[in-house]
Design a protein around this motif. Structure first.
Motif, PDB file in Angstrom:
ATOM      1  N   GLY A  21       0.814  -1.182   0.000  1.00 14.89           N
ATOM      2  CA  GLY A  21       0.000   0.000   0.000  1.00 14.89           C
ATOM      3  C   GLY A  21       0.858   1.245   0.000  1.00 14.89           C
ATOM      4  O   GLY A  21       2.083   1.183   0.065  1.00 14.89           O
ATOM      5  N   PRO A  22       0.253   2.416  -0.059  1.00  8.81           N
ATOM      6  CA  PRO A  22       1.019   3.659  -0.023  1.00  8.81           C
ATOM      7  C   PRO A  22       1.766   3.791   1.294  1.00  8.81           C
ATOM      8  O   PRO A  22       1.301   3.305   2.333  1.00  8.81           O
ATOM      9  N   PRO A  23       2.912   4.438   1.301  1.00 12.02           N
ATOM     10  CA  PRO A  23       3.709   4.560   2.531  1.00 12.02           C
ATOM     11  C   PRO A  23       2.909   5.216   3.655  1.00 12.02           C
ATOM     12  O   PRO A  23       2.218   6.216   3.444  1.00 12.02           O
ATOM     13  N   GLY A  24       3.023   4.650   4.850  1.00  9.04           N
ATOM     14  CA  GLY A  24       2.363   5.234   6.008  1.00  9.04           C
ATOM     15  C   GLY A  24       0.990   4.685   6.309  1.00  9.04           C
ATOM     16  O   GLY A  24       0.384   5.049   7.315  1.00  9.04           O
ATOM     17  N   VAL A  25       0.475   3.785   5.484  1.00 10.29           N
ATOM     18  CA  VAL A  25      -0.889   3.315   5.685  1.00 10.29           C
ATOM     19  C   VAL A  25      -1.012   2.504   6.975  1.00 10.29           C
ATOM     20  O   VAL A  25      -2.041   2.589   7.665  1.00 10.29           O
ATOM     21  N   LEU A  26       0.018   1.729   7.320  1.00 11.52           N
ATOM     22  CA  LEU A  26      -0.060   0.927   8.537  1.00 11.52           C
ATOM     23  C   LEU A  26      -0.092   1.809   9.785  1.00 11.52           C
ATOM     24  O   LEU A  26      -0.785   1.505  10.762  1.00 11.52           O
ATOM     25  N   ARG A  27       0.652   2.900   9.757  1.00 17.24           N
ATOM     26  CA  ARG A  27       0.630   3.824  10.888  1.00 17.24           C
ATOM     27  C   ARG A  27      -0.748   4.458  11.032  1.00 17.24           C
ATOM     28  O   ARG A  27      -1.269   4.565  12.138  1.00 17.24           O
ATOM     29  N   ALA A  28      -1.327   4.876   9.920  1.00 20.03           N
ATOM     30  CA  ALA A  28      -2.669   5.465   9.967  1.00 20.03           C
ATOM     31  C   ALA A  28      -3.690   4.448  10.469  1.00 20.03           C
ATOM     32  O   ALA A  28      -4.584   4.786  11.256  1.00 20.03           O
TER      33      ALA A  28
END
Length: 393
Positions: A21-28
């Motif tokens: 997925g796009p970078p940062g999606v897991l953090r969001a």
């Protein structure tokens, strides 16, 4: 269509053939899960203090009861006669969610309530990923994270932890809109079809795809690919099929579903009903739920105006605009209107961009404290709505 539609920073394939997925999606997603898990814990605690069965408020209140009944017994088996003599039937509820509950029960040894929660929570996670992908595609990681965070802390976001259809509808709609932005028309139309089977306002996703497809045809001077037309054709099929099925069951093919909805005090009256309700709001006995609902609707209108001024991509404006129009122009329980606006996540893009610009390196300690306080306030209010309020969620 906006030049933002031509960006290509979405999910990509790695060297090992794995799609990321796009970078940062897991953090969001982690931020969202933390907020909504706290809401679920609060609801369970209130149920325990009130002496209710564990998780009763999560899966056995208001509309959840109807969806679980449909999943277990099918359509045409549930009705309720109101104090005014109106006959409310289960045909008012669209079928995708109960179908999935029944299918999951066939695969796992779980109750209907637990199956409904598993589907709702999984759908909420998928919706977050779709919302983040759109935000990242248009405005980058920081704005996308702010977009997800805002969606998580809305007063009505308590619904995302319940056995309701909003998570499922939002997941289908968000990924359908993302597919439009990436010009994957068949995927967009198929997901819009599923959104139309999930909720009555699922027609908003179909219209968004259709309008975007029409714009593409005009932009290509009539030389658009067959996939564009196929996507536009697929989009409304789910919604139309169920509405016509209900019409056939009631004996009035065209108006049958409208008659079913009118028994639930839900009918198109061009805001006359909502305005009449607002006039009598002080007499209705709620000095909390209805003012908050009014504030959410007004904020939605203001944000939509800003979305248009920012020249957001056409499908996002159509989707949010149709949902907002249905909230304003259709009568019904005013306390439920914020929930009906919950899938309209494009309305949160303007404030998300503002937050990303205001905090380019992250919020200050004072801002974090303020955000934490507001989050706690919305969690407490959402818990009140789901467990204690006498007005429909």
């Amino acid at each position: 269509m906006s030049s933002a539609l031509r960006r290509s920073d979405g999910p990509r394939e790695t060297g090992r053939g794995r799609v990321e997925g796009p970078p940062g999606v897991l953090r969001a997603l982690a931020v969202f899960a933390a907020v909504r898990l706290a809401g679920v814990v609060l609801m369970v605690m209130v149920d325990a203090v009130a002496g209710r069965a564990l998780g009763r408020s999560l899966a056995h209140r208001w509309d959840s009861v109807w969806y679980l009944h449909i999943a277990e017994h099918g359509y045409g088996t549930g009705l309720r006669i109101t104090a005014t003599g109106a006959v409310q039937t289960d045909w008012a509820f669209f079928p995708l969610y109960p179908w999935l509950i029944r299918a999951l029960r066939g695969l796992l040894p779980v109750t209907a309530g637990r199956a409904g929660l598993l589907i709702a929570w999984s759908s909420a996670a998928l919706a977050v990923c779709g919302i983040y992908a759109i935000g990242h595609h248009l405005h980058g990681r920081r704005a996308a994270t702010a977009l997800v965070a805002l969606w998580a802390v809305l007063p009505q976001s308590v619904v995302l932890g319940l056995a309701y259809t909003e998570p499922l509808f939002t997941a289908c709609a968000a990924w359908s809109l993302y597919a439009v932005l990436r010009r994957r028309w068949l995927v967009a139309g198929t997901l819009a079809l599923l959104a139309g089977l999930a909720r009555p306002n699922g027609i908003a996703a179909a219209l968004a795809v259709a309008v975007a497809a029409a714009h593409e045809v005009v932009r290509q001077r009539g030389r658009a690919s067959p996939g564009v037309l196929a996507g536009a054709f697929l989009g409304p099929l789910g919604w139309a099929a169920y509405v016509l099925w209900v019409g056939r069951r009631t004996g009035d093919l065209v108006h049958g579903y409208l008659h079913v909805q009118s028994a639930w005090n839900s009918q198109l009256d061009l805001s006359v009903g909502p305005l009449r309700f607002l006039e009598s709001m002080p007499l209705r006995g709620s000095w909390v739920t209805y003012p908050v609902a009014l504030a959410v609707v007004v904020a939605g209108i203001v944000s939509f105006c800003r979305l248009c001024l920012d020249r957001a991509p056409l499908p996002l404006m159509v989707f949010a605009g149709v949902l907002l129009l249905l909230v304003v122009a259709v009568s019904g329980p005013f306390s439920s209107k914020p929930r009906f606006l919950l899938p309209a996540f494009p309305l949160l893009i303007p404030p998300a961009r503002a937050l990303a610009r205001a905090w380019p390196t992250g919020p200050s300690p004072r801002a974090r404290l303020l955000c934490g306080g507001l989050t706690i306030a919305t969690l407490l209010y959402g818990t009140y709505l789901a467990t204690l309020a006498s007005q429909p969620l």
